[in-house]
Design an enzyme around this catalytic site. Sequence first.
Site, mmCIF file in Angstrom:
data_model
loop_
_atom_site.group_PDB
_atom_site.id
_atom_site.type_symbol
_atom_site.label_atom_id
_atom_site.label_comp_id
_atom_site.label_asym_id
_atom_site.label_seq_id
_atom_site.Cartn_x
_atom_site.Cartn_y
_atom_site.Cartn_z
ATOM 1 N N ASP A 55 0.864 -1.180 0.000
ATOM 2 C CA ASP A 55 0.000 0.000 0.000
ATOM 3 C C ASP A 55 0.906 1.237 0.000
ATOM 4 O O ASP A 55 2.112 1.148 0.224
ATOM 5 C CB ASP A 55 -0.968 -0.028 1.194
ATOM 6 C CG ASP A 55 -2.187 0.843 0.925
ATOM 7 O OD1 ASP A 55 -2.131 1.688 0.007
ATOM 8 O OD2 ASP A 55 -3.194 0.705 1.634
ATOM 9 N N TRP A 56 0.302 2.370 -0.220
ATOM 10 C CA TRP A 56 0.999 3.667 -0.350
ATOM 11 C C TRP A 56 1.871 3.911 0.894
ATOM 12 O O TRP A 56 1.335 4.035 1.992
ATOM 13 C CB TRP A 56 -0.082 4.728 -0.479
ATOM 14 C CG TRP A 56 0.327 6.141 -0.677
ATOM 15 C CD1 TRP A 56 0.850 6.978 0.272
ATOM 16 C CD2 TRP A 56 0.214 6.908 -1.877
ATOM 17 N NE1 TRP A 56 1.066 8.205 -0.260
ATOM 18 C CE2 TRP A 56 0.678 8.201 -1.584
ATOM 19 C CE3 TRP A 56 -0.242 6.636 -3.161
ATOM 20 C CZ2 TRP A 56 0.699 9.226 -2.524
ATOM 21 C CZ3 TRP A 56 -0.227 7.656 -4.105
ATOM 22 C CH2 TRP A 56 0.243 8.927 -3.792
#
Length: 737
Positions: free
Chosen positions: A296-297
């Site tokens: 994820d980011w």
Amino acid sequence: MTYYQLKWLRSYLVLAILFFIQIIPSTAQQTLYKEKNAIVEVRITDLLKRMTLKEKILQLNQYTLGINNNSNNIGEEVKSLPPEIGSLIYFSNDPLLRNQIQKKAMEQSRLGIPILFGFDVIHGFRTVYPISLAQACSWNPKLVEQLCAVAAKESKLSGIDWTFSPMIDVARDARWGRVSEGYGEDTYANSVFGVASVKGYQGKNLSDQFSIAACLKHYVGYGESEGGRDYHYSDISSQALWEAYLPPYKACVDAGAATLMSAFNDISGTPATANRYLLTDILKKKWAHDGFVVSDWNAIEQLIDQGVAKDRKEAGLKAFKAGVEMDMKDNIYFEFMEELVKENKVSIAMIDDAVSRVLRVKFRLGLFDKPYTATTDEKARYLKKEDVELAKKMAAESMVLLKNKQILPLRKETKIALIGPMAKDKTNLLGSWSFNGRDADVESLYEGLKKEFNEPSQIIYAKGCDFDKDDESGFEEALATAKKAEVIVLCLGEKKTWSGENASRSTISLPAIQEKLIMELKKLGKPVILVLSNGRPLELQRIEPLADAILEIWQPGIAGGSAFAGIISGRINPSGKLAITFPLTTGQIPIYYNMRQSARPDQGKYQDISTESLYWFGHGLSYTNYNYESLTVSKTKFTAKEKIKVSVTVSNIGKMDGEETVLWYISDPVASISRPIKELKYFEKKAIKLGEKVIYQFEIDPIKDLSYSDANGNRILEEGDFYIYAGDKKLKIELIK
Ligand code: BGC
């Protein structure tokens, strides 16, 4: 076939093919990975052996592009982009820009490896559909598949090959803002809708003209964030992991989902992004997933904040060794991977496996053969008539009639006071994650109602108040407007930014100003129809008693206005049922239908309020009445090898045609471990005409439907009694030796 058998077979095939291509002329040999008709595994092997370590590492990185749309800045960004980059998060909908960037990759890099363009296409692209939580309330996976196919088509035409969707995190805490992004509190529902969306996005074949790759997220257990606080710790027992959180992922992996995203949360002490057990042992080995996992980011760097890595380099090492192949935005793999290889902390074999996975998805998508997007204008790309019709249908089926004291539907002549901050609002109906949605595409509730009723002068409007703060200056006008009407339709709710990511709330009631507005209006003694647009269940305990009817419209997307108006007028008979429980108060959370039995079922209640929710999972009213006639079974005693059929006849004994979803539950009252009170195992929605009967059937496969997972993921099937539930009917069956 096991993972090892699969791997063996694949290597054997590749070797055999490589042997045969010795006899192919050398020019073809040089560009085998470019041969459209060659087998994907052969193309991967051929390309891998041509790549330098640096080129390989770049494939494992994802950058972002186009977040600001100043063309000069974008020009600069494109210039500085390495042409060998693996993937981009594409914050644009412009196929020309994508092609310009792709051209750079194809022509300025040594090997011409196409870039994979990803984006968050969550509930539609430009044609914005209801949020995922609402979609689940339709109990219509076919529609979900269709709308995901539309989202895929619009994305593809905008230069996007890969969506970070579906979110299949089972979510039982409405304080967590991201409940809006998934399919509710039930494991089976998340599995079914997850699979429907994977099929919709990916189509029959990933290389089809309008297919995009799906990304299951957030693997895994993110919905369990402690206290509903986003990005937090989640304490998940192995039992809960296998029973509640992993099954939707398994179902979607089996359905062919190309990629997964590792979650932010720390699971019982090991962050998901550094969790080798989950990412490698389960996903890649046990389930044989051969696509890739993207972090994820910033999730890799965040391993430092989570306290399992001392610096970026160690964070990268942990994530990579756990099984995260692509680094979203951190640039850690790019910065440190070569060093890690030199230090023998990461082997070339591991790099090759990771790069193969990324390339495999690119080959399967057909990117090497068709790297560019067709360039069409916006009109040709978006909001096609049939796609908007689908939005209307999904909005109508996803709305849930929570309460109706015989006031709805309204007669066509009724004079209506439409009041509230949501009545003319457009932005907030779109819901979170609707980057490409435009207010101008949305039909507001006001517009929908005006069109629906014969005489537009019947609809009078006042805003009343804003969504929050404490300005009551609009109350007077709202009261004056309401006085002139027969019925008040009061449209309240949440702004779209109040749910979604990083949008946790400590209390899930509406702001005081909105509650006050309904209290004031109620004093007029006129019927109040409360219409709610929100991204999570709400605490309604103070205002529910004031409403004669409550319609939950969620965040319905572009076509909410007409669906809402159709339900108000009776043109549409509501058929939605809740995919998530509405607690009576925030303090009851977590509260979900498939809890386990208490040791003292008649004690342990709250002293101050009921222990019952306000509206349970599965609740939803219709304008007609359905009668569930007797529940029958093909055999009451059966062995594990026998499939049995249960049937229930449902008759429409009310006032109009309708659609009814039968939710089939099973309970296992005595087992070696305690089991949930009941669990959803199957559901089906069918139309039933007024005065007619329809038979619903559920075929029970004991191995699939009566077994449970133990804490290691083994399926356990035990003999004994089970109960089947459909509507208000219950039936006992027995599994024998
Ligand atoms: C979210 C993901 C999303 C990603 C890329 C993250 O912050 O958790 O769901 O896909 O950003 O936008």
